[in-house]
Design an enzyme around this catalytic site. Sequence first.
Site, PDB file in Angstrom:
ATOM      1  N   HIS A   8       3.707  -0.402   1.155  1.00  0.00           N
ATOM      2  CA  HIS A   8       2.698  -1.057   2.001  1.00  0.00           C
ATOM      3  C   HIS A   8       1.300  -0.865   1.434  1.00  0.00           C
ATOM      4  CE1 HIS A   8       2.859   3.061   3.876  1.00  0.00           C
ATOM      5  NE2 HIS A   8       1.550   2.902   3.898  1.00  0.00           N
ATOM      6  N   HIS A  81      -5.684   2.393   1.379  1.00  0.00           N
ATOM      7  CA  HIS A  81      -4.774   3.048   0.430  1.00  0.00           C
ATOM      8  C   HIS A  81      -3.628   2.105   0.081  1.00  0.00           C
ATOM      9  CE1 HIS A  81      -2.799   4.057   4.336  1.00  0.00           C
ATOM     10  NE2 HIS A  81      -1.681   4.002   3.666  1.00  0.00           N
ATOM     11  N   GLU A 130      -0.801   6.753  -1.601  1.00  0.00           N
ATOM     12  CA  GLU A 130       0.203   7.433  -0.788  1.00  0.00           C
ATOM     13  C   GLU A 130       1.540   7.301  -1.515  1.00  0.00           C
ATOM     14  OE1 GLU A 130       0.755   5.605   3.048  1.00  0.00           O
ATOM     15  OE2 GLU A 130       2.085   7.174   3.775  1.00  0.00           O
TER      16      GLU A 130
END
Length: 139
Positions: A8, A81, A130
Amino acid sequence: MSIGRLNHVGVATPSIEKSVALYRDLLGATKIHDPIELPAQGVRVCFVDTPNSQIELVEPLGENSPIHGFLAKNPAGGQHHICFEVPDIHEAAADMEAKGAKVLGAPRIGAHGTMVIFVHPKDMGGVLVELMESPQVGH
Ligand code: CO
């Protein structure tokens, strides 16, 4: 470790509801999940599905939310992010540290219920990354 699929893109927003309206009404997103609160991380998140990935809308939750600082610099919100899957989060964390990249905090449960870490943007060309342990098949 080697990089896995883009899971994502995280987008910080002062209002999940207003951002959902943009993805739904402007871009035509049809699969929008119910927002969930992650008090331990100081965020409220909402996933918007796209054909090959997801957008994670991230809103501050509580006084100590890490998103407050980002929104102070970017009041309208913005890209926060990107998240890549990895097979083993502890191996990934050890590998990042062995290569001199700063891992922010210990591995912890992320919004998808699997373990995540964050790599400091100063060690990744200005991008907060991440890393997320891949969900089990059928999850
Ligand atoms: Co994320």
